[in-house]
Design an enzyme around this catalytic site. Structure first.
Site, mmCIF file in Angstrom:
data_model
loop_
_atom_site.group_PDB
_atom_site.id
_atom_site.type_symbol
_atom_site.label_atom_id
_atom_site.label_comp_id
_atom_site.label_asym_id
_atom_site.label_seq_id
_atom_site.Cartn_x
_atom_site.Cartn_y
_atom_site.Cartn_z
ATOM 1 N N LYS A 165 0.836 -1.249 -0.016
ATOM 2 C CA LYS A 165 0.019 0.143 -0.138
ATOM 3 C C LYS A 165 0.759 1.352 0.068
ATOM 4 O O LYS A 165 0.654 2.294 -0.795
ATOM 5 C CB LYS A 165 -0.813 -0.070 1.314
ATOM 6 C CG LYS A 165 -1.962 -1.049 1.226
ATOM 7 C CD LYS A 165 -2.967 -0.847 2.524
ATOM 8 C CE LYS A 165 -2.178 -1.280 3.705
ATOM 9 N NZ LYS A 165 -1.790 -2.561 3.881
ATOM 10 N N THR A 166 1.851 1.418 0.633
ATOM 11 C CA THR A 166 2.579 2.576 1.135
ATOM 12 C C THR A 166 3.431 2.885 -0.302
ATOM 13 O O THR A 166 3.375 4.189 -0.680
ATOM 14 C CB THR A 166 3.611 2.192 2.100
ATOM 15 O OG1 THR A 166 2.853 2.122 3.217
ATOM 16 C CG2 THR A 166 4.569 3.397 2.316
ATOM 17 N N GLU A 218 -3.584 6.040 1.600
ATOM 18 C CA GLU A 218 -3.532 4.433 1.772
ATOM 19 C C GLU A 218 -4.573 4.039 2.844
ATOM 20 O O GLU A 218 -4.759 4.883 3.734
ATOM 21 C CB GLU A 218 -2.043 4.428 2.695
ATOM 22 C CG GLU A 218 -1.701 3.212 3.140
ATOM 23 C CD GLU A 218 -0.257 2.901 3.552
ATOM 24 O OE1 GLU A 218 -0.231 2.021 4.237
ATOM 25 O OE2 GLU A 218 0.518 3.842 3.212
#
Length: 464
Positions: free
Chosen positions: A121-122, A165
């Protein structure tokens, strides 16, 4: 016109303001003009950065830190009910707002992209933030890690796009109503909150169901959990589904990934045309993250060739295979990987980058519950390294579980043929690594806890 600060967020107080998710929201509110305050357990560069934006940051948690005129108290799922500032908020009848609700309010009125998945995600959120900024679209973004370029995890932009995110760990991603949702993968994790894969799927289905009518789901065509989720949401009539990956059925097909040292060259087939671009981090999983970012941007109407070129400007996120330095011919790299899938992906990427050199790993398990459920798989992943040092479990928010220690990982690693050294005193690791490392080796510090602090110390010891 820039979005207004919601009235409830005009004078927010953040408990745990230094956390990756919390600090990002606090930064955006401060940049929008809110009177931000908060507290954190210890002093940090993040706390100082918030002060430079005008926020008041207290160190330690105490009732007197909460101002009587606070408009709300913002908390994450990590804040315990007995926190003194939370108790004081109840006494003063100050509304308590979960971090996810605060972030959702900041996204209101903007074209939002929410990036979800068990891993990646990051990185994917960061790739989008960098690319959209490079294209002059001035996005707002909230990320779970600091960009290597801008050096921040969040920013308020004047453009119409907000990239966030979306965290599945506590189901908080169900609060968002994105125009584009990305699902990178779906796996069992966060064992304190999910008892089974069915619960995970149900949670992700709810998240996808929140995409605005006419919006788009960008989802992996390769990962089994994502494929299952795609089947579950195919009947949502208001949702456009765009798949990406190496599968022959993918809408955005990954045609070729060519490793080039610590970078990769990626070729995709999109709308019957081949498009090649550079990803400035190694490993096929990061290449796939870049393709997900590309597909999401295209879903918002951004030309693919412009976006692909801009993604090439992404230079990494802190703790995502971040080069910390080199000493005595040894490179030290930091990885946030703490789930077996992430560990395997980063170790395979570094195995490729190491070529004929040795790969040494310093691994710190994260959470007792995760080690209990996945410790065997963590140990098996470490067999990809030439040698590993395994530290004690980093507890984070958890209390110990009887009988669950790093020995579970060490035993599994040994059974898989790995060369493993247990180290209980973290302070001795630089000496241990200095005794193992030779010129040309790569040293990877790995885990979601404070193992990241060892990189500079290892470099210093190697220099001596």
């Amino acid at each position: 016109m820039a979005p207004a600060v919601p009235s409830a967020m005009e004078r927010p107080h953040f408990i745990g303001i230094g956390g990756a998710g919390m600090s990002g929201i606090a930064k955006i509110l401060a940049q929008r003009g809110a009177k931000v305050a908060g507290s954190d357990a210890k002093e940090s560069a993040t706390a100082q950065a918030l002060r430079e934006l005008g926020a008041t940051v207290h160190i330690g948690h105490a009732t007197e830190h909460l101002a009587s005129d606070a408009s709300c108290v913002v908390v994450s799922s990590a804040i315990r009910p007995d926190n003194p500032e939370l108790a004081r908020a109840a006494e003063l009848s100050v509304p308590v707002v979960h971090r996810s609700d605060a972030l959702a309010s900041l996204m209101t009125g903007l074209r939002s992209i929410a990036v979800a998945g068990t891993h990646g995600k990051t990185t994917t959120t960061s790739m989008l933030a960098v690319a959209l900024t490079e294209l002059g679209l001035d996005p707002s973004y909230a990320i779970g890690g600091d960009l290597a370029g801008p050096g921040t995890n969040a920013r308020h932009g004047e453009g119409e796009i907000f990239v966030a995110e979306a965290d599945e760990s506590d189901r908080s991603f169900q609060k968002y109503d994105p125009e584009v949702a990305i699902v990178l993968n779906v796996e069992l994790d966060h064992h304190a909150n999910y008892a089974s894969m069915d619960e995970i799927y149900d949670s992700f289905e709810t998240f996808v169901g929140k995409v605005v009518p006419g919006g788009t789901l960008v989802i992996s065509a390769d990962q089994s959990g994502a494929v299952e989720l795609t089947q579950r949401v195919r009947d949502l009539s208001t949702l456009k589904v765009v798949t990406y990956g190496e599968s022959a059925t993918a809408d955005v097909r990954v045609h070729k990934i060519t490793p080039r040292g610590l970078t990769s060259e990626v070729t995709v087939l999109l709308d019957n045309r081949f498009l090649t671009f550079t990803v400035s981090v190694p490993g096929s999983h990061y290449a796939h993250n870049a393709v997900a970012a590309l597909a999401a941007g295209v879903a918002l109407g951004i030309p693919a060739h412009n976006l692909a070129s801009a993604i090439g400007k992404y230079t990494g996120v802190k703790r995502r295979l971040q080069l910390k330095g080199e000493a005595a011919g040894v490179q030290v790299i930091d990885s946030y990987a703490h789930h077996p899938t992430e560990m395997t992906a980063d170790l395979e990427a570094m195995r490729g980058a190491a070529a004929d050199s040795r790969l040494l790993v310093v691994f710190q398990p994260h959470l007792f519950s995760r080690t209990q459920e996945l410790g065997t798989e963590m140990g098996q992943a470490l067999a990809l390294a030439d040698a590993s040092v395994v530290l004690d479990i980093y507890p984070a928010r958890e209390d110990p579980i009887p009988g669950i220690t790093s020995a579970l990982i060490i035993d599994a690693a040994g059974a898989a043929g790995a060369d493993v050294t247990p180290v209980h005193d973290k302070a001795t690791v630089p000496d241990v690594i200095a005794g193992m490392a030779k010129p040309g080796d790569l040293v990877l510090t790995m885990g979601a806890g404070d193992v990241t602090d060892l990189g500079p110390a290892i470099l210093a010891r190697l220099s001596n």
